[in-house]
Design a protein around this motif. Sequence first.
Motif, PDB file in Angstrom:
ATOM      1  N   TRP A  55      -5.571 -13.441   2.570  1.00 48.80           N
ATOM      2  CA  TRP A  55      -5.181 -14.523   3.465  1.00 48.80           C
ATOM      3  C   TRP A  55      -5.345 -14.096   4.929  1.00 48.80           C
ATOM      4  O   TRP A  55      -4.555 -14.455   5.796  1.00 48.80           O
TER       5      TRP A  55
ATOM      6  N   SER B 201      -0.035 -13.222   7.178  1.00 48.28           N
ATOM      7  CA  SER B 201      -1.135 -14.128   6.854  1.00 48.28           C
ATOM      8  C   SER B 201      -1.412 -15.068   8.023  1.00 48.28           C
ATOM      9  O   SER B 201      -0.544 -15.365   8.841  1.00 48.28           O
TER      10      SER B 201
ATOM     11  N   ASP C 264      -2.043 -17.685  -5.721  1.00 46.90           N
ATOM     12  CA  ASP C 264      -1.843 -16.571  -4.801  1.00 46.90           C
ATOM     13  C   ASP C 264      -1.303 -15.346  -5.543  1.00 46.90           C
ATOM     14  O   ASP C 264      -1.711 -14.208  -5.271  1.00 46.90           O
TER      15      ASP C 264
END
Length: 334
Positions: free
Chosen positions: A161, A103, A123
């Motif tokens: 992400w 990410s 998330d």
Amino acid sequence: MNRAVRLLTKATTALAMDRPPIVYSIPVMTHCPRCGAPLAIQPEARELGVRAETYEDCRRVCPRCDIGLSNAPDQPTFIRRDWRDGLWRPRSAARLEAIVQRSLNEQTREKKLRRLANERSEDLLTWNVFSWLEERQLLGHVVRRIGHAEGATVTPQIFYWGANDRYELGLDLPGLLKQEFKERAASLSEPDVMLVGESALVLIEAKFDSPNDRQPGKEASKYINAASGWFRASAAEVAAAGYYELTRNWAIGGALAERLGKQFTLVNLLRRDEQGKVDVEFKPLLSDKGRFAVLNWEDLLETVEPALLLHLKDETLYFNPAFPSAGQSASGGG
């Protein structure tokens, strides 16, 4: 003193005889809200009232459910001993861990992985929903549901992400963020979900536990000024509205869409009862170079993959159903 307070005071005193007993002025849970079993006390954990970041920090735990209650005395959430227990598809754990390690925001990778254990993790919900849709090749339906005229056979690429372990974006997004928006290399902005289709670019700002965080006055001029023509309002007006995360994503998405030659939409994905006034307070600040859309999890899945409503209805916040209307939809209710 009621039974709940008595039990917790006695346990705390036994574990710390050199301190006065802690007496709570409100009832404290002593049984698991999920299964009803008595809670155990972790001697080395943080005291009630001290924020718990991990299962080991939780003063009260349920061995049967393998969860710890957060240390809020009156309205706790829970933290799983193992974040993998929250996956809708347990076999996706290794891939999720690999993507988190790629990410964009290097500084938050460890924290992001740790917080997947939390009941309130947006998330984890994002991964559960979109990785399922990715595996079922339904992302094209998502893009069309949002309003883009993608071909029925086109499968957009997805980035969680800012990353995917199966392919690259084909554009130096970290370089764009550093050059155009003066971001620091170790703490780059990362859209929750990015879909790149044949003609469409969609960025999704996903919310779960709470609606958009309002931060009126927070400095966002470096994003606004770098995204020429993407805002109708002045930098001061945009900052006063307080939608910092959406402002940043709109600017980044606009710049990225121009580089890729795509039509851009920013989606604010919320629970059905948390949509608030973002559509009337944020949308008027934007130019018509792109689209801003507000969508809720329930409607998205009802349209794209109704089978997932059965999973969605089991999601909780503070031990209560997070998507009560999803349960109605999944069972055929109104």
